[in-house]
Structures are given as C-alpha cells and as structure tokens.
Enzyme design. Structure first.
Site, PDB file in Angstrom:
ATOM      1  N   GLY A   1     -18.927   7.918  -1.330  1.00 24.73           N
ATOM      2  CA  GLY A   1     -17.748   8.215  -2.294  1.00 24.73           C
ATOM      3  C   GLY A   1     -17.932   7.183  -3.636  1.00 24.73           C
TER       4      GLY A   1
ATOM      5  N   LYS B   1       0.940  -1.169   0.002  1.00 21.29           N
ATOM      6  CA  LYS B   1       0.107  -0.124   0.201  1.00 21.29           C
ATOM      7  C   LYS B   1       0.863   1.302  -0.021  1.00 21.29           C
ATOM      8  CE  LYS B   1      -4.689   0.857   0.251  1.00 21.29           C
ATOM      9  NZ  LYS B   1      -5.573   0.088  -0.293  1.00 21.29           N
TER      10      LYS B   1
ATOM     11  N   VAL C   1     -17.237   4.188  -4.086  1.00 25.06           N
ATOM     12  CA  VAL C   1     -17.909   2.888  -3.588  1.00 25.06           C
ATOM     13  C   VAL C   1     -19.164   2.954  -3.020  1.00 25.06           C
ATOM     14  CG1 VAL C   1     -17.279   0.909  -2.241  1.00 25.06           C
ATOM     15  CG2 VAL C   1     -15.512   1.942  -3.481  1.00 25.06           C
TER      16      VAL C   1
ATOM     17  N   GLY D   1     -20.344   6.999   4.225  1.00 26.58           N
ATOM     18  CA  GLY D   1     -19.430   7.491   2.989  1.00 26.58           C
ATOM     19  C   GLY D   1     -19.988   7.208   1.888  1.00 26.58           C
TER      20      GLY D   1
END
Length: 357
Positions: free
Chosen positions: A194, A95, A196, A192
């Site tokens: 966003g 990552k 996704v 959230g």
C-alpha cells in the site's frame, strides 16, 4: 429510544465485556459514534493522555463483527500511546475505526459525520489517516472539526515518513544481528504494497535488497515487479520464504500461532501495527532467535511528521524520524543485555516515559 441495531448491539457488547477485555488496559474513554443519514458506524478509543491529546489515525475496515472492531481499536490506541511516548512526542494515544468497506461505503457525508463526532470530543482526540482513509478523506472530515492532522498543505501524507523510519529500523536490526547494516543482496519479504509498503520497497530496492512481495491488490504487485524487480508470491505463502527480513506492512496479527512456526526470516521489521497476535509471541520469537523490531517503535515516522503539523519543518521532521535507528538500537541492546524479548523492553521504556509525565 435506540432505533439503530448497531448501537443496540454495541451497547450490549460494551456492558458485557469491554471492561473485562485484556485489550481494554485502563483506557480513559471509548466512544461509539453513529450517524443514521450517512451510515457512519465508528469507535474512537482514547487510551492515555498523560503526554498530551490522544493522537492517532482513523482506520476504515470491513470488520467481521463489532467485537472485532472493538478489539482492534483498543489495541491500536494503546499502541499509539507507546508509539508517541517512544518517539518523544507531546501526544497521548488514541485511535478510531470506521466499520465498513472503504471502497464501496466511504462517502463525503460519512467523513463529515466522522468529523462532527471528533469535534464533540473537544480536542481530547486528534485524528489522521490510516488504512482505508486518505489525506483527502481527512480534509473532508476537517470541514467539521479542528482536530485533524496530516492534511495536505501542512504535514501531508505521513506514509513516506513511516516507510523511511521503517527502512532505517531494518538497517538497525541488521546492524545489531549481523554487525553490518547493508541491505545489498539481502532478501526482504514485504507483505502489503500500500502507501507505506510501496515507499518501503523503493528504499529497499535502492539499497540493493532483493524483494519478495505479497498483496491482494494486483495492480500494486505489477508496479512492484516493474519498478523494483520484485518476486510475487501468494499472501499465504510469504511466511515460508527463506528471507533475511520479514516486513509486515498490511494489517496486524500476522505473527500468530499458525504462522510463527513457519517463519524462516531472521528479523521481523515492518510498518504494520500490532504485528504480534499476542504478547506471548514476543517470547517465542526470542526463543527462536528471531529479532523483532517492536512495531510502535519502528513505524513512528508518520506520527513524528504529523507532530510538525502546525509549524512544518521538513528537515527537523526527517532528523527526528532518523532517531528511530538509535531508539531501536537501544531496545535491541537492552534486550540482549537483560536476556528479555524486545517487545517487553520497549514496553518498559514506554511506561517509564509515561510515569515520568
């Protein structure tokens, strides 16, 4: 002579504490990247390459400190090791995080500098988009490296596939807990909205779920109300909602000491990484009777699609994403049979795959 205060502070932190951090967990390599001209401050963590090159997205976030950024990238990269293993992918775990505000500090020059740093690793790490980074940003980085995935014209934006896999995972959790996977009339709190979160809401709405949503982006909330008839609540109140499913789809660690006692959901199943602040919360959820879908299992749809980058086959990708349902069902069944938290069972299965490699 180091002239960058960023590098000086990072080296001091690394020397003092990196190897002692629980999150370090035998990482193979941690690389600190800096580019004076663009202002790039980034960390690339390579956790495990037994299954293949470390593969995982790049996140840009305005971390409060370098320590916070290090802790995040270490946890995220280990999560990618387990995610890729559980999805049966020939990839290791890695990552990257870029420290900064993606809305005000992200520039083409910064992304090109990031690409140059990825290239210097010679293929040990393959990057893609994550929070704060878009496929367009990755296309700029790809001008200077061969090791970028999720590009438009190839596998493309992984977000819809992450959302689809998460939706199937929610169905698997409902099936295990209630005997019926139907979402019709179920209340789902999505934290959230966003890339996704929006696609997940679309799947849930089409399946008849009643949506409760929270986000700091007011435009995203308006869209959720208009398109899905969602109920909007303040982000800090989402844990108090009486819902069937709590789906965290923003940043991690939202299930923590402050929130876990407030949760009124029977299931936690969302797309965010590192949803539990610590491993101890896994046991607490089990004792509270809350079914937790381990995040790196349920949110693997995006990386599965990315794995088809060089010979893209949309049908094959979708079919493999649909396997998330069965993988989670196996985790739930084994956890119930052995009276263990689901997170422990998923980690054991992932480690078995790594050991076999």
């Amino acid at each position: 002579m180091l002239e960058s205060a960023f590098l000086t502070s990072l080296i001091r932190i690394v020397v003092v504490s990196l190897f002692e951090q629980t999150a370090f967990d035998n990482h193979e390599q941690v690389v600190f990247c800096h580019d004076r001209a663009s202002g790039l401050k980034a960390i690339i963590a390579i956790h495990d390459t037994r299954l293949g090159p470390a593969t995982g997205g790049c996140r840009m976030w305005n971390y409060a400190s370098e320590q916070e950024a290090i802790f995040d990238v270490l946890r995220l990269s280990k999560g990618m090791t387990y995610k890729n293993a559980m999805a049966g992918l020939p990839m290791g775990g890695g990552k990257a995080v870029i420290i900064g505000d993606s809305k005000t500090q992200k520039t083409p020059e910064l992304m090109r500098a990031f690409g140059r740093h990825v290239q210097r690793l010679g293929g040990q790490y393959v990057s893609a988009e994550d929070v704060g980074i878009s496929p367009a940003d990755m296309a700029i980085a790809a001008q200077h490296t061969d090791y970028i995935a999720g590009l438009e014209g190839k596998s493309g934006d992984p977000s819809p596939f992450t959302a689809y896999g998460t939706f199937l995972g929610i169905q698997a959790a409902l099936k295990h807990q209630t005997g019926n996977e139907s979402l019709n009339g179920k209340r789902v709190a999505v934290q959230g909205i966003g890339h996704v979160g929006y696609h997940l809401c679309r799947h849930l709405h089409q399946a008849g779920a009643q949506l409760v949503v929270a986000d700091i982006n007011q435009e995203a909330l308006k869209l959720a109300v208009q398109e899905f008839g969602a109920k909007v609540i303040e982000s800090h109140n989402i844990y108090d909602e009486a819902v069937d499913v709590y789906a965290p789809c923003a940043l991690g660690a939202t299930v923590n000491d402050d929130t876990i006692g407030r949760l009124k959901a029977g299931i936690i199943a969302g797309a965010a990484n590192n949803q539990l602040a610590t491993d101890a919360h896994d046991e607490i959820l089990k004792n509270k009777g809350i079914l937790y879908a381990p995040d790196y299992v349920i949110n693997a749809g995006g990386i599965i699609n990315v794995s088809y980058e060089h010979a893209y086959d949309a049908d094959a990708s979708k079919k493999q994403v649909e396997g998330i349902y069965d993988t989670l069902s196996q985790v739930f069944a084994q956890a119930a049979q052995n009276d263990l938290p689901t997170g422990i069972v998923a980690a054991q299965l992932a480690e078995q795959k790594l050991t076999a490699a």
